[in-house]
Design a protein around this motif. Structure first.
Motif, short mmCIF file in Angstrom:
data_model
loop_
_atom_site.label_atom_id
_atom_site.label_comp_id
_atom_site.label_asym_id
_atom_site.label_seq_id
_atom_site.Cartn_x
_atom_site.Cartn_y
_atom_site.Cartn_z
N ASN A 21 63.53 59.35 65.96
CA ASN A 21 62.63 60.31 65.33
C ASN A 21 63.27 61.68 65.31
OD1 ASN A 21 60.43 61.45 64.14
ND2 ASN A 21 59.02 61.08 65.82
N TRP A 22 63.27 62.28 64.16
CA TRP A 22 63.72 63.65 63.99
C TRP A 22 62.47 64.52 64.00
CZ3 TRP A 22 67.71 66.37 64.77
CH2 TRP A 22 67.95 67.58 64.12
N ARG A 63 61.12 66.76 62.40
CA ARG A 63 60.37 67.08 61.18
C ARG A 63 59.73 65.85 60.53
NH1 ARG A 63 65.47 69.84 59.31
NH2 ARG A 63 65.60 71.56 60.74
N TRP A 64 60.08 64.67 61.01
CA TRP A 64 59.56 63.45 60.40
C TRP A 64 58.16 63.14 60.93
CZ3 TRP A 64 64.40 59.95 61.36
CH2 TRP A 64 65.45 60.41 60.58
N LYS A 65 57.32 62.62 60.05
CA LYS A 65 55.97 62.24 60.48
C LYS A 65 55.99 60.92 61.23
CE LYS A 65 53.57 64.66 56.84
NZ LYS A 65 52.68 64.60 55.71
N GLU A 66 56.85 60.00 60.82
CA GLU A 66 56.94 58.67 61.44
C GLU A 66 58.37 58.40 61.89
OE1 GLU A 66 54.51 56.36 62.03
OE2 GLU A 66 53.07 57.84 61.32
#
Length: 111
Positions: free
Chosen positions: A69-70, A72-75
């Motif tokens: 997971n980065w 800024r990612w939502k998922e």
């Protein structure tokens, strides 16, 4: 060239030396004796790096799950078994990874 090996069974991320031979990707992705037939690459937001994974990991008899997971990612991206982080140049050839073992800060073991 420098690459990063992600091993969810050992829950360990380590720097390795990758020689650029495509056949060695299959060996490096082998999990508990199960050698992948195909691999795929997941793009990540570190320079030109990608995570090489077993394309049929969900069908493997051994499944060690992890997610990337980065912030800024939502998922998160949900992945199975070993991953290998390698860079890619402008011509599509493998090159040294710009990521380091700090990539572990974006990994959650299991999902």
């Amino acid at each position: 060239m420098r690459a990063i090996l992600i091993d969810p069974i050992e829950q360990k991320v380590s720097e390795i030396d990758y020689d650029g031979n495509i056949e060695n990707i299959y060996e490096l992705l082998t999990t508990d004796g199960f050698k992948p037939r195909f691999f795929d690459v997941v793009a990540i937001p570190f320079g030109s790096d990608g995570i090489y994974i077993d394309d049929e990991g969900l069908y493997a008899p051994i499944q060690s799950r992890w997610s990337f997971n980065w912030h800024r990612w939502k998922e998160p991206i949900k992945l199975v078994n070993r991953g290998l982080v390698i860079g890619c140049d402008d011509e599509g050839n493998s090159c040294e990874s710009t990521s380091g073992v700090e990539i572990i800060n974006h990994i959650k073991w299991s999902w």
